[in-house]
Design an enzyme around this catalytic site. Structure first.
Site, PDB file in Angstrom:
ATOM      1  N   VAL A   1      36.027  44.377  41.918  1.00 26.90           N
ATOM      2  CA  VAL A   1      35.270  43.612  40.914  1.00 26.90           C
ATOM      3  C   VAL A   1      33.755  43.748  41.075  1.00 26.90           C
ATOM      4  O   VAL A   1      33.003  43.328  40.197  1.00 26.90           O
ATOM      5  CB  VAL A   1      35.646  42.104  40.914  1.00 26.90           C
ATOM      6  CG1 VAL A   1      37.077  41.903  40.463  1.00 26.90           C
ATOM      7  CG2 VAL A   1      35.379  41.454  42.266  1.00 26.90           C
TER       8      VAL A   1
ATOM      9  N   SER B   1      36.201  26.718  42.359  1.00 23.93           N
ATOM     10  CA  SER B   1      36.747  26.018  43.537  1.00 23.93           C
ATOM     11  C   SER B   1      36.211  24.600  43.508  1.00 23.93           C
ATOM     12  O   SER B   1      35.148  24.337  42.927  1.00 23.93           O
ATOM     13  CB  SER B   1      36.272  26.703  44.820  1.00 23.93           C
ATOM     14  OG  SER B   1      36.573  25.899  45.954  1.00 23.93           O
TER      15      SER B   1
ATOM     16  N   TYR C   1      29.821  30.479  49.991  1.00 20.66           N
ATOM     17  CA  TYR C   1      31.012  30.271  49.154  1.00 20.66           C
ATOM     18  C   TYR C   1      30.771  29.142  48.136  1.00 20.66           C
ATOM     19  O   TYR C   1      31.043  29.305  46.944  1.00 20.66           O
ATOM     20  CB  TYR C   1      32.206  29.927  50.056  1.00 20.66           C
ATOM     21  CG  TYR C   1      33.516  29.782  49.323  1.00 20.66           C
ATOM     22  CD1 TYR C   1      34.243  30.909  48.928  1.00 20.66           C
ATOM     23  CD2 TYR C   1      34.037  28.528  49.026  1.00 20.66           C
ATOM     24  CE1 TYR C   1      35.453  30.777  48.252  1.00 20.66           C
ATOM     25  CE2 TYR C   1      35.241  28.387  48.350  1.00 20.66           C
ATOM     26  CZ  TYR C   1      35.949  29.518  47.973  1.00 20.66           C
ATOM     27  OH  TYR C   1      37.148  29.389  47.298  1.00 20.66           O
TER      28      TYR C   1
ATOM     29  N   SER D   1      28.424  30.277  45.438  1.00 22.29           N
ATOM     30  CA  SER D   1      29.055  31.239  44.524  1.00 22.29           C
ATOM     31  C   SER D   1      29.971  30.523  43.539  1.00 22.29           C
ATOM     32  O   SER D   1      30.016  30.862  42.351  1.00 22.29           O
ATOM     33  CB  SER D   1      29.833  32.312  45.310  1.00 22.29           C
ATOM     34  OG  SER D   1      31.010  31.794  45.901  1.00 22.29           O
ATOM     35  N   LYS D   2      30.683  29.511  44.011  1.00 22.43           N
ATOM     36  CA  LYS D   2      31.638  28.817  43.137  1.00 22.43           C
ATOM     37  C   LYS D   2      30.929  27.872  42.165  1.00 22.43           C
ATOM     38  O   LYS D   2      31.377  27.693  41.022  1.00 22.43           O
ATOM     39  CB  LYS D   2      32.672  28.075  43.986  1.00 22.43           C
ATOM     40  CG  LYS D   2      33.584  29.022  44.790  1.00 22.43           C
ATOM     41  CD  LYS D   2      34.360  29.976  43.877  1.00 22.43           C
ATOM     42  CE  LYS D   2      35.357  30.831  44.624  1.00 22.43           C
ATOM     43  NZ  LYS D   2      36.144  31.693  43.721  1.00 22.43           N
TER      44      LYS D   2
HETATM   45  P1  NAP Z   1      43.828  35.495  48.237  1.00 22.10           P
HETATM   46  O1  NAP Z   1      45.291  35.383  48.395  1.00 22.10           O
HETATM   47  O2  NAP Z   1      43.029  36.079  49.324  1.00 22.10           O
HETATM   48  O3  NAP Z   1      43.540  36.275  46.863  1.00 22.10           O
HETATM   49  C1  NAP Z   1      42.273  36.804  46.552  1.00 22.10           C
HETATM   50  C2  NAP Z   1      42.452  38.280  46.208  1.00 22.10           C
HETATM   51  O4  NAP Z   1      41.196  38.806  45.751  1.00 22.10           O
HETATM   52  C3  NAP Z   1      42.866  39.107  47.433  1.00 22.10           C
HETATM   53  O5  NAP Z   1      43.938  39.959  47.112  1.00 22.10           O
HETATM   54  C4  NAP Z   1      41.602  39.882  47.723  1.00 22.10           C
HETATM   55  O6  NAP Z   1      41.789  41.138  48.361  1.00 22.10           O
HETATM   56  C5  NAP Z   1      41.045  40.091  46.328  1.00 22.10           C
HETATM   57  N1  NAP Z   1      39.690  40.590  46.384  1.00 22.10           N
HETATM   58  C6  NAP Z   1      38.734  40.322  47.308  1.00 22.10           C
HETATM   59  N2  NAP Z   1      37.633  41.009  47.055  1.00 22.10           N
HETATM   60  C7  NAP Z   1      37.882  41.764  45.954  1.00 22.10           C
HETATM   61  C8  NAP Z   1      37.128  42.706  45.226  1.00 22.10           C
HETATM   62  N3  NAP Z   1      35.876  43.027  45.579  1.00 22.10           N
HETATM   63  N4  NAP Z   1      37.691  43.290  44.150  1.00 22.10           N
HETATM   64  C9  NAP Z   1      38.947  42.991  43.786  1.00 22.10           C
HETATM   65  N5  NAP Z   1      39.735  42.097  44.451  1.00 22.10           N
HETATM   66  C10 NAP Z   1      39.186  41.496  45.532  1.00 22.10           C
HETATM   67  O7  NAP Z   1      43.212  34.032  48.007  1.00 22.10           O
HETATM   68  P2  NAP Z   1      43.519  32.935  46.899  1.00 22.10           P
HETATM   69  O8  NAP Z   1      43.513  31.650  47.600  1.00 22.10           O
HETATM   70  O9  NAP Z   1      44.631  33.303  46.017  1.00 22.10           O
HETATM   71  O10 NAP Z   1      42.154  33.025  46.083  1.00 22.10           O
HETATM   72  C11 NAP Z   1      42.104  33.289  44.688  1.00 22.10           C
HETATM   73  C12 NAP Z   1      40.862  32.644  44.129  1.00 22.10           C
HETATM   74  O11 NAP Z   1      40.996  31.228  44.270  1.00 22.10           O
HETATM   75  C13 NAP Z   1      39.588  33.022  44.870  1.00 22.10           C
HETATM   76  O12 NAP Z   1      38.548  33.192  43.939  1.00 22.10           O
HETATM   77  C14 NAP Z   1      39.332  31.818  45.746  1.00 22.10           C
HETATM   78  O13 NAP Z   1      37.971  31.673  46.067  1.00 22.10           O
HETATM   79  C15 NAP Z   1      39.843  30.718  44.864  1.00 22.10           C
HETATM   80  N6  NAP Z   1      40.159  29.477  45.560  1.00 22.10           N
HETATM   81  C16 NAP Z   1      41.119  29.440  46.527  1.00 22.10           C
HETATM   82  C17 NAP Z   1      41.386  28.239  47.159  1.00 22.10           C
HETATM   83  C18 NAP Z   1      42.437  28.089  48.246  1.00 22.10           C
HETATM   84  O14 NAP Z   1      42.504  27.037  48.881  1.00 22.10           O
HETATM   85  N7  NAP Z   1      43.278  29.093  48.458  1.00 22.10           N
HETATM   86  C19 NAP Z   1      40.665  27.085  46.832  1.00 22.10           C
HETATM   87  C20 NAP Z   1      39.690  27.165  45.849  1.00 22.10           C
HETATM   88  C21 NAP Z   1      39.455  28.369  45.203  1.00 22.10           C
HETATM   89  P3  NAP Z   1      41.452  41.303  49.947  1.00 22.10           P
HETATM   90  O15 NAP Z   1      42.649  40.831  50.660  1.00 22.10           O
HETATM   91  O16 NAP Z   1      41.271  42.776  50.125  1.00 22.10           O
HETATM   92  O17 NAP Z   1      40.249  40.512  50.261  1.00 22.10           O
END
Ligand code: NAP
Length: 270
Positions: free
Chosen positions: A67, A162, A175, A178-179
């Protein structure tokens, strides 16, 4: 037969091979959408696509794209058009919790740890988090919007912000910023998109059971911190995020744009 809430729609989902993005892809597919998932890593994209295909209409493709690179997101959108003919809804879920974060690994810098104090952080680390979490969402949103404008059919965009957009997490200033940027991007961009019938909304999850929180789930202090901030006393499920995103992606939210919804187990988000 009752038709799905995204029947006939095409959804492009970044971060679609893992966590919240994958849960959204599955949920959208159940509601009839053709799915294009994008992420880093062909093998896990392939596995995720096979997973999504089960029990759905089978219209699923994957495309690897970072991205941070505009030309890769452009190529992703073009691949979606080539395969399915149009794009109707986009979910920008790709993200990292810190510059050193790799999903599925219990490495350094989970959100809320006392590592990564801003005062010690390198500019490169700061830039990396902002580049992926904020600029990456901006690029995804506007490239999708350009296509939707050309199509003339409107559309919906859902960004994953987030609760950290509103709740300060020591050790994760980059973080949080950014959010917060994603929440304002969502609001400001939504106003520009009204004349094109494109609705832009976001969700701000609390602590969710995904690879991103795995390090904290495996750590007693991390778990205590997450549950202590969450009145419901449990982490959220990716499916609960997907149901919220689905609402914003489909016509049920037709009078809602520029909003960030916070499915966060009662966490105080002021
Ligand atoms: P996740 O399982 O780590 O999913 C995020 C995905 O984004 C991973 O597959 C990651 O790949 C990919 N990614 C990272 N950098 C990238 C790039 N430059 N280009 C394309 N893809 C990329 O985590 P998740 O919890 O599902 O997170 C999804 C979203 O929800 C994120 O934006 C996160 O900040 C947000 N969020 C999560 C939580 C929580 O508690 N889990 C809470 C609030 C918000 P890599 O493994 O290679 O990094």
């Amino acid at each position: 037969m009752e038709s799905g809430r995204l029947e006939g729609k095409v959804a492009v989902i970044t971060g679609g091979a893992s966590g919240i993005g994958l849960a959204c892809a599955k949920r959208y597919a159940q509601e009839g959408a053709a799915i294009v998932i994008s992420d880093l890593g062909i093998n896990r994209l392939e596995a995720a696509a096979a997973d999504i295909r089960k029990g759905t209409n089978g219209k699923v493709m994957f495309y690897e794209a970072d991205v941070c690179h505009e030309e890769q997101i452009e190529a992703l959108m073009n691949a979606a058009i080539k395969e399915f003919g149009h794009i109707d809804t986009v979910l920008a879920a790709a993200g990292v919790s810190s510059a050193s974060y790799v999903s599925g690994e219990n490495g350094e810098g989970p959100v809320g740890s006392d590592d990564g104090q801003l005062i010690n952080k390198s500019l490169d680390e700061w830039n990396k988090v902002l580049q992926i979490n904020l600029t990456g969402v901006m690029l995804t949103d506007r490239l999708a919007a350009r296509i939707m404008i050309d199509q003339g059919t409107g559309g919906t965009i859902v960004n994953i912000a987030s609760s950290a957009a509103r709740v300060a997490l020591p050790g994760a200033v980059d973080y949080c910023v950014s959010k917060a940027g994603v929440a304002m991007l969502t609001h400001a961009f939504s106003v520009e998109m009204i004349e094109h019938n494109i609705r832009v909304n976001a969700i701000g999850p609390g602590f969710i059971e995904t690879p991103m929180t795995q390090g904290m789930q495996d750590d007693a202090d991390g778990t205590e911190m997450m549950l202590g901030m969450t009145p419901m006393g449990r982490l959220g499920k990716p499916l609960e995020m997907a149901n919220t995103a689905l609402y914003l992606a489909c016509d049920e939210s037709s009078y809602t744009t520029g909003a960030t919804l916070y499915p966060s187990g009662g966490m105080h988000v002021s």
